[in-house]
Design a protein around this motif. Sequence first.
Motif, PDB file in Angstrom:
ATOM      1  N   GLN A  32       0.838  -1.204   0.000  1.00  0.00           N
ATOM      2  CA  GLN A  32       0.000   0.000   0.000  1.00  0.00           C
ATOM      3  C   GLN A  32       0.876   1.258   0.000  1.00  0.00           C
ATOM      4  N   LEU A  33       1.918   1.248   0.847  1.00  0.00           N
ATOM      5  CA  LEU A  33       2.799   2.417   0.918  1.00  0.00           C
ATOM      6  C   LEU A  33       3.506   2.648  -0.406  1.00  0.00           C
ATOM      7  N   SER A  34       3.988   1.565  -1.017  1.00  0.00           N
ATOM      8  CA  SER A  34       4.716   1.802  -2.275  1.00  0.00           C
ATOM      9  C   SER A  34       3.743   2.207  -3.387  1.00  0.00           C
ATOM     10  N   THR A  35       2.478   1.751  -3.291  1.00  0.00           N
ATOM     11  CA  THR A  35       1.482   2.226  -4.249  1.00  0.00           C
ATOM     12  C   THR A  35       1.291   3.734  -4.105  1.00  0.00           C
ATOM     13  N   TRP A  36       1.227   4.198  -2.859  1.00  0.00           N
ATOM     14  CA  TRP A  36       1.081   5.645  -2.632  1.00  0.00           C
ATOM     15  C   TRP A  36       2.271   6.424  -3.171  1.00  0.00           C
ATOM     16  N   CYS A  37       3.474   5.870  -2.981  1.00  0.00           N
ATOM     17  CA  CYS A  37       4.670   6.550  -3.495  1.00  0.00           C
ATOM     18  C   CYS A  37       4.564   6.708  -5.014  1.00  0.00           C
ATOM     19  N   ASP A  38       4.159   5.626  -5.680  1.00  0.00           N
ATOM     20  CA  ASP A  38       4.030   5.689  -7.138  1.00  0.00           C
ATOM     21  C   ASP A  38       2.973   6.715  -7.546  1.00  0.00           C
ATOM     22  N   LEU A  39       1.860   6.748  -6.780  1.00  0.00           N
ATOM     23  CA  LEU A  39       0.791   7.700  -7.104  1.00  0.00           C
ATOM     24  C   LEU A  39       1.286   9.141  -6.964  1.00  0.00           C
ATOM     25  N   ILE A  40       2.058   9.394  -5.896  1.00  0.00           N
ATOM     26  CA  ILE A  40       2.550  10.764  -5.684  1.00  0.00           C
ATOM     27  C   ILE A  40       3.489  11.172  -6.818  1.00  0.00           C
ATOM     28  N   LEU A  41       4.390  10.249  -7.202  1.00  0.00           N
ATOM     29  CA  LEU A  41       5.316  10.557  -8.297  1.00  0.00           C
ATOM     30  C   LEU A  41       4.543  10.848  -9.582  1.00  0.00           C
ATOM     31  N   ASP A  42       3.549  10.007  -9.845  1.00  0.00           N
ATOM     32  CA  ASP A  42       2.716  10.143 -11.036  1.00  0.00           C
ATOM     33  C   ASP A  42       1.999  11.496 -11.035  1.00  0.00           C
ATOM     34  N   PHE A  43       1.423  11.814  -9.886  1.00  0.00           N
ATOM     35  CA  PHE A  43       0.672  13.053  -9.685  1.00  0.00           C
ATOM     36  C   PHE A  43       1.577  14.266  -9.912  1.00  0.00           C
ATOM     37  N   ALA A  44       2.781  14.231  -9.307  1.00  0.00           N
ATOM     38  CA  ALA A  44       3.696  15.361  -9.427  1.00  0.00           C
ATOM     39  C   ALA A  44       4.140  15.526 -10.877  1.00  0.00           C
ATOM     40  N   LYS A  45       4.379  14.378 -11.534  1.00  0.00           N
ATOM     41  CA  LYS A  45       4.883  14.440 -12.899  1.00  0.00           C
ATOM     42  C   LYS A  45       3.830  14.993 -13.861  1.00  0.00           C
ATOM     43  N   THR A  46       2.592  14.493 -13.771  1.00  0.00           N
ATOM     44  CA  THR A  46       1.574  14.953 -14.724  1.00  0.00           C
ATOM     45  C   THR A  46       1.181  16.406 -14.457  1.00  0.00           C
ATOM     46  N   ASN A  47       1.304  16.851 -13.203  1.00  0.00           N
ATOM     47  CA  ASN A  47       0.949  18.241 -12.910  1.00  0.00           C
ATOM     48  C   ASN A  47       2.160  19.156 -12.932  1.00  0.00           C
ATOM     49  N   ASN A  48       3.299  18.604 -13.335  1.00  0.00           N
ATOM     50  CA  ASN A  48       4.527  19.389 -13.384  1.00  0.00           C
ATOM     51  C   ASN A  48       4.822  20.070 -12.057  1.00  0.00           C
ATOM     52  N   ALA A  49       4.656  19.326 -10.984  1.00  0.00           N
ATOM     53  CA  ALA A  49       4.855  19.898  -9.653  1.00  0.00           C
ATOM     54  C   ALA A  49       6.229  19.511  -9.119  1.00  0.00           C
ATOM     55  N   TRP A  50       6.969  20.486  -8.662  1.00  0.00           N
ATOM     56  CA  TRP A  50       8.294  20.201  -8.098  1.00  0.00           C
ATOM     57  C   TRP A  50       8.213  20.011  -6.607  1.00  0.00           C
TER      58      TRP A  50
END
Lengths: 180, 234
Positions: A27-45
């Motif tokens: 579950q934790l590593s799924t969240w990590c992947d989601l955050i990375l995905d989210f930051a990347k698609t929204n161009n968030a640093w």
Amino acid sequence: MTEKLPPIYNFPPLYTCQPNVLIREQQLSTWCDLILDFAKTNNAWCMSQEGTVIKDSESSGQSIFRNESIQRSISVPFRDQIWNKMVQSEKAIKSNNGVFFILWRSVDYWSSQILQWFETTGKVNQVVTVYELLEGDETLGWEFHGMHPSLCEESLQKLRDRGRATLLKEQNKIMGVKVV
Amino acid sequence: MKHGLAAFNSDQHNRYSTTASILSKQDRELDEQLNVFQQRLVEFAKVHNKELRESPEFRMKFIRMCASIGVDPISLFDKERHLFDVNDFFYEICVKIIEICRKTKNLNGGVISFDELHKGYFEQFKVQLNDLQKAVEMLETLDGGFEVFCIRGKKFLRSVPNELTNDQARILEVCSILGYASISLLRLNLEWEPVRSDAILKEMVANGLLWIDSQAQGETLYWDPAWIVRSNFA
């Protein structure tokens, strides 16, 4: 902002800390992947501890940890566990004022991208300010364009450690860089 | 025509762009060469089919070579023409199934539906659902703890050795409708006492078969992770 995330983002139990240890790791590593995905698609640093994107030192938009469409949200202790995991697995850096830099690419990747820019544009041995590097027209179209200055400092320090850059500082802040 | 300092830059700019174009050309050529080589390899396999079929040692070496240059062994097989020994095709599928089960075990507690296996992994290799079933049958003879069971007419593969009890299977059956089960849902549908439901649901959470959701209105829901894939293909 969260529309493009994979379907697991709408899986309701993902928002409850799972009691089974193996499952929780997953579950934790799924969240990590989601955050990375989210930051990347929204161009968030940069993201706040609450899970919102920070742009121009103001947080805006919805939190990734709150999913309105299924009425679920992450509790504070579990959220901290997720951030711990992010930092541990080197997918985020915690800054002094409590915000997180999201490394959808590693710091090493950014520093070599910056080095590549210097080399392909023939800027070697010239002084370039951090502002020019991140906001100037000459870096338009490069992935690091618009990067958060603090993250850029981290990347430039890597270059200095490799002996490829001299950093120009003013009041303890890196203002410019010369790549050799 | 540029004037001043800018006049010096154009030459430098050209030099870098030629280097870049040479590099990208080389890159393309290498890609093409590799493609040609892969095609030849497949053709070679078709021509020397007989030898490959007869000599297991030759076959092993050939498959190993394919794998090392990035040709997936599954894509080499041609069922109609019996390229290689036809069983090898199924052995390759077996290996893939075991790999997938291992990889997804922590997500789904070792229970995966045939639909998920097929749509999620095998469709891209043009492996049919009945090929998959045949491969799973071969796995069963290995006695490695793989077992097929049915829930509401859908086939599932269990890859962990602890056997599902009748009660657990019926809970998964309830989950296959809405995605979750709960104490009141089990009481309505199966007329189970809350104590019984509670014990079995908790046990299934401990085994990793179900995930807890404590934010639903009214009561705790227990979700089947198969929901994630189902919603993906819905």
